[in-house]
Motif scaffolding. Structure first.
Motif, PDB file in Angstrom:
ATOM      1  N   ILE A 167      -3.634   6.886  -2.794  1.00  0.00           N
ATOM      2  CA  ILE A 167      -3.421   5.536  -2.267  1.00  0.00           C
ATOM      3  C   ILE A 167      -3.308   4.589  -3.462  1.00  0.00           C
ATOM      4  O   ILE A 167      -4.164   4.599  -4.347  1.00  0.00           O
ATOM      5  N   THR A 168      -2.258   3.797  -3.449  1.00  0.00           N
ATOM      6  CA  THR A 168      -2.058   2.801  -4.488  1.00  0.00           C
ATOM      7  C   THR A 168      -1.946   1.439  -3.819  1.00  0.00           C
ATOM      8  O   THR A 168      -1.211   1.283  -2.842  1.00  0.00           O
ATOM      9  N   PHE A 169      -2.682   0.483  -4.338  1.00  0.00           N
ATOM     10  CA  PHE A 169      -2.635  -0.903  -3.851  1.00  0.00           C
ATOM     11  C   PHE A 169      -1.977  -1.739  -4.935  1.00  0.00           C
ATOM     12  O   PHE A 169      -2.403  -1.698  -6.093  1.00  0.00           O
ATOM     13  N   ILE A 170      -0.935  -2.490  -4.573  1.00  0.00           N
ATOM     14  CA  ILE A 170      -0.175  -3.285  -5.537  1.00  0.00           C
ATOM     15  C   ILE A 170      -0.085  -4.720  -5.025  1.00  0.00           C
ATOM     16  O   ILE A 170       0.278  -4.947  -3.862  1.00  0.00           O
ATOM     17  N   GLN A 171      -0.409  -5.649  -5.919  1.00  0.00           N
ATOM     18  CA  GLN A 171      -0.329  -7.075  -5.566  1.00  0.00           C
ATOM     19  C   GLN A 171      -0.340  -7.895  -6.848  1.00  0.00           C
ATOM     20  O   GLN A 171      -1.121  -7.611  -7.755  1.00  0.00           O
ATOM     21  N   ASN A 172       0.522  -8.897  -6.920  1.00  0.00           N
ATOM     22  CA  ASN A 172       0.569  -9.839  -8.043  1.00  0.00           C
ATOM     23  C   ASN A 172       0.600  -9.130  -9.409  1.00  0.00           C
ATOM     24  O   ASN A 172      -0.170  -9.433 -10.305  1.00  0.00           O
ATOM     25  N   ASN A 173       1.502  -8.162  -9.531  1.00  0.00           N
ATOM     26  CA  ASN A 173       1.725  -7.415 -10.780  1.00  0.00           C
ATOM     27  C   ASN A 173       0.519  -6.624 -11.272  1.00  0.00           C
ATOM     28  O   ASN A 173       0.391  -6.351 -12.464  1.00  0.00           O
ATOM     29  N   LYS A 174      -0.369  -6.258 -10.371  1.00  0.00           N
ATOM     30  CA  LYS A 174      -1.520  -5.407 -10.690  1.00  0.00           C
ATOM     31  C   LYS A 174      -1.594  -4.292  -9.658  1.00  0.00           C
ATOM     32  O   LYS A 174      -1.073  -4.417  -8.547  1.00  0.00           O
ATOM     33  N   GLN A 175      -2.270  -3.215 -10.032  1.00  0.00           N
ATOM     34  CA  GLN A 175      -2.454  -2.114  -9.090  1.00  0.00           C
ATOM     35  C   GLN A 175      -3.783  -1.405  -9.326  1.00  0.00           C
ATOM     36  O   GLN A 175      -4.344  -1.476 -10.415  1.00  0.00           O
ATOM     37  N   TYR A 223       5.027  13.419   1.375  1.00  0.00           N
ATOM     38  CA  TYR A 223       5.352  12.263   2.212  1.00  0.00           C
ATOM     39  C   TYR A 223       4.711  11.010   1.639  1.00  0.00           C
ATOM     40  O   TYR A 223       3.535  11.017   1.273  1.00  0.00           O
ATOM     41  N   VAL A 224       5.500   9.942   1.583  1.00  0.00           N
ATOM     42  CA  VAL A 224       5.031   8.674   1.045  1.00  0.00           C
ATOM     43  C   VAL A 224       5.371   7.575   2.051  1.00  0.00           C
ATOM     44  O   VAL A 224       6.523   7.447   2.463  1.00  0.00           O
ATOM     45  N   ASN A 225       4.365   6.805   2.429  1.00  0.00           N
ATOM     46  CA  ASN A 225       4.592   5.616   3.249  1.00  0.00           C
ATOM     47  C   ASN A 225       4.317   4.390   2.400  1.00  0.00           C
ATOM     48  O   ASN A 225       3.306   4.340   1.688  1.00  0.00           O
ATOM     49  N   TYR A 226       5.205   3.418   2.486  1.00  0.00           N
ATOM     50  CA  TYR A 226       5.067   2.144   1.775  1.00  0.00           C
ATOM     51  C   TYR A 226       4.835   1.063   2.823  1.00  0.00           C
ATOM     52  O   TYR A 226       5.708   0.818   3.648  1.00  0.00           O
ATOM     53  N   TYR A 227       3.669   0.443   2.781  1.00  0.00           N
ATOM     54  CA  TYR A 227       3.339  -0.640   3.708  1.00  0.00           C
ATOM     55  C   TYR A 227       3.378  -1.954   2.941  1.00  0.00           C
ATOM     56  O   TYR A 227       2.565  -2.168   2.046  1.00  0.00           O
ATOM     57  N   PHE A 228       4.321  -2.819   3.282  1.00  0.00           N
ATOM     58  CA  PHE A 228       4.428  -4.142   2.670  1.00  0.00           C
ATOM     59  C   PHE A 228       3.891  -5.157   3.663  1.00  0.00           C
ATOM     60  O   PHE A 228       4.341  -5.205   4.810  1.00  0.00           O
ATOM     61  N   LEU A 229       2.913  -5.967   3.220  1.00  0.00           N
ATOM     62  CA  LEU A 229       2.312  -6.994   4.072  1.00  0.00           C
ATOM     63  C   LEU A 229       2.477  -8.329   3.385  1.00  0.00           C
ATOM     64  O   LEU A 229       2.097  -8.477   2.221  1.00  0.00           O
ATOM     65  N   ILE A 271       0.873  -1.171   0.000  1.00  0.00           N
ATOM     66  CA  ILE A 271       0.000   0.000   0.000  1.00  0.00           C
ATOM     67  C   ILE A 271       0.909   1.220   0.000  1.00  0.00           C
ATOM     68  O   ILE A 271       1.760   1.364   0.879  1.00  0.00           O
ATOM     69  N   VAL A 272       0.751   2.061  -1.005  1.00  0.00           N
ATOM     70  CA  VAL A 272       1.523   3.301  -1.098  1.00  0.00           C
ATOM     71  C   VAL A 272       0.566   4.425  -0.711  1.00  0.00           C
ATOM     72  O   VAL A 272      -0.431   4.660  -1.392  1.00  0.00           O
ATOM     73  N   TYR A 273       0.873   5.097   0.388  1.00  0.00           N
ATOM     74  CA  TYR A 273       0.019   6.161   0.918  1.00  0.00           C
ATOM     75  C   TYR A 273       0.789   7.469   0.824  1.00  0.00           C
ATOM     76  O   TYR A 273       1.787   7.660   1.506  1.00  0.00           O
ATOM     77  N   LYS A 274       0.339   8.360  -0.060  1.00  0.00           N
ATOM     78  CA  LYS A 274       1.064   9.599  -0.332  1.00  0.00           C
ATOM     79  C   LYS A 274       0.205  10.803   0.032  1.00  0.00           C
ATOM     80  O   LYS A 274      -0.967  10.859  -0.313  1.00  0.00           O
ATOM     81  N   THR A 275       0.821  11.752   0.730  1.00  0.00           N
ATOM     82  CA  THR A 275       0.164  13.026   1.008  1.00  0.00           C
ATOM     83  C   THR A 275       0.977  14.122   0.343  1.00  0.00           C
ATOM     84  O   THR A 275       2.199  14.144   0.411  1.00  0.00           O
ATOM     85  N   THR A 276       0.263  15.018  -0.337  1.00  0.00           N
ATOM     86  CA  THR A 276       0.909  16.103  -1.076  1.00  0.00           C
ATOM     87  C   THR A 276       0.230  17.416  -0.742  1.00  0.00           C
ATOM     88  O   THR A 276      -0.875  17.446  -0.205  1.00  0.00           O
ATOM     89  N   GLY A 277       0.884  18.488  -1.111  1.00  0.00           N
ATOM     90  CA  GLY A 277       0.271  19.802  -0.955  1.00  0.00           C
ATOM     91  C   GLY A 277       0.533  20.391   0.408  1.00  0.00           C
ATOM     92  O   GLY A 277       1.441  19.990   1.131  1.00  0.00           O
ATOM     93  N   GLY A 278      -0.283  21.347   0.764  1.00  0.00           N
ATOM     94  CA  GLY A 278      -0.072  22.044   2.020  1.00  0.00           C
ATOM     95  C   GLY A 278       1.120  22.976   1.904  1.00  0.00           C
ATOM     96  O   GLY A 278       1.677  23.199   0.830  1.00  0.00           O
ATOM     97  N   SER A 279       1.547  23.504   3.008  1.00  0.00           N
ATOM     98  CA  SER A 279       2.650  24.468   2.999  1.00  0.00           C
ATOM     99  C   SER A 279       3.976  23.823   3.385  1.00  0.00           C
ATOM    100  O   SER A 279       4.910  24.503   3.772  1.00  0.00           O
ATOM    101  N   PHE A 280       4.069  22.507   3.303  1.00  0.00           N
ATOM    102  CA  PHE A 280       5.289  21.790   3.657  1.00  0.00           C
ATOM    103  C   PHE A 280       6.248  21.758   2.462  1.00  0.00           C
ATOM    104  O   PHE A 280       5.822  21.780   1.316  1.00  0.00           O
ATOM    105  N   ALA A 281       7.526  21.639   2.743  1.00  0.00           N
ATOM    106  CA  ALA A 281       8.532  21.573   1.680  1.00  0.00           C
ATOM    107  C   ALA A 281       8.589  20.191   1.049  1.00  0.00           C
ATOM    108  O   ALA A 281       9.143  20.026  -0.031  1.00  0.00           O
ATOM    109  N   TYR A 282       8.015  19.208   1.714  1.00  0.00           N
ATOM    110  CA  TYR A 282       8.095  17.824   1.248  1.00  0.00           C
ATOM    111  C   TYR A 282       6.709  17.238   1.014  1.00  0.00           C
ATOM    112  O   TYR A 282       5.740  17.625   1.662  1.00  0.00           O
TER     113      TYR A 282
END
Length: 191
Positions: A149-157, A59-65, A46-57
């Motif tokens: 949010i991106t869900f990836i499993q078995n070569n599909k997303q 943020y992306v979290n990658y959750y592998f289960l 699961i790739v969880y990305k937050t963008t925008g706001g007034s931050f310089a960065y």
């Protein structure tokens, strides 16, 4: 004796809950997406990305289960492309998450909310109606947070993203498919 029975039932329910389902993903994996580790068969990312706001960065979290419910998590900080500060660097590191976060993510991947959202695609956030084809765009908001949010499993997303989803859900604009956007918000709320 009661304690032993209770612990046995608790362990059985936790083991059953820790199963990673095979998700019904439809699209081929985006060639631009670079994961911090390779996926094995039936492993879920699961790739969880937050963008925008007034931050310089952004943020992306990658959750592998994996199939046993074990987690490997990475956190990435990506400087916004429009910033010219050369001191800002892209970083990625493996992090530990607490049991509460693990439980929330397992609840998410086994939820009816996620199964409902996976029936749709990114294009379904807009209403396709020739009568409102030339409608003006929704009112803009700045310095809010966008989610992807991106869900990836078995070569599909499957991937879903929306800028300020709760704001636009509450807006009166006619081109926004509110039932589909609500499903996306429901999944975000499970995070």
């Amino acid at each position: 004796m009661k304690k032993m029975l209770f612990l046995g039932i608790l362990n059985f329910s936790l083991i059953g809950f820790a199963q990673v389902p095979i998700l019904n993903l439809k699209n081929k994996i985006d060639s631009e997406l670079k994961l911090p580790k390779n996926l094995k068969e039936n492993e879920l990312c699961i790739v969880y990305k937050t963008t925008g706001g007034s931050f310089a960065y952004d943020y992306v979290n990658y959750y592998f289960l994996n199939k046993n419910g074990n987690f490997i998590v990475y956190k990435e900080e990506v400087p916004k492309s429009y910033l010219k500060n050369k001191d800002l660097k892209r970083t990625i590191k493996e992090i530990e998450i607490n049991d509460e976060s693990k439980e929330r993510i397992m609840k998410l991947v086994n939820s009816t909310q996620l199964n409902d959202l996976l029936k749709y695609s990114q294009e379904d956030f807009k209403i396709k109606n020739p009568k409102i084809k030339n409608a003006p765009p929704p009112p803009m908001i700045s310095d809010s947070i966008g989610f992807k949010i991106t869900f990836i499993q078995n070569n599909k997303q499957n991937s879903f993203g929306y800028y300020a989803p709760k704001y636009y859900y509450d807006s009166p604009h006619k081109t926004i498919n509110k039932p589909v956007l609500k499903k996306f918000i429901d999944v975000l709320d499970l995070f």
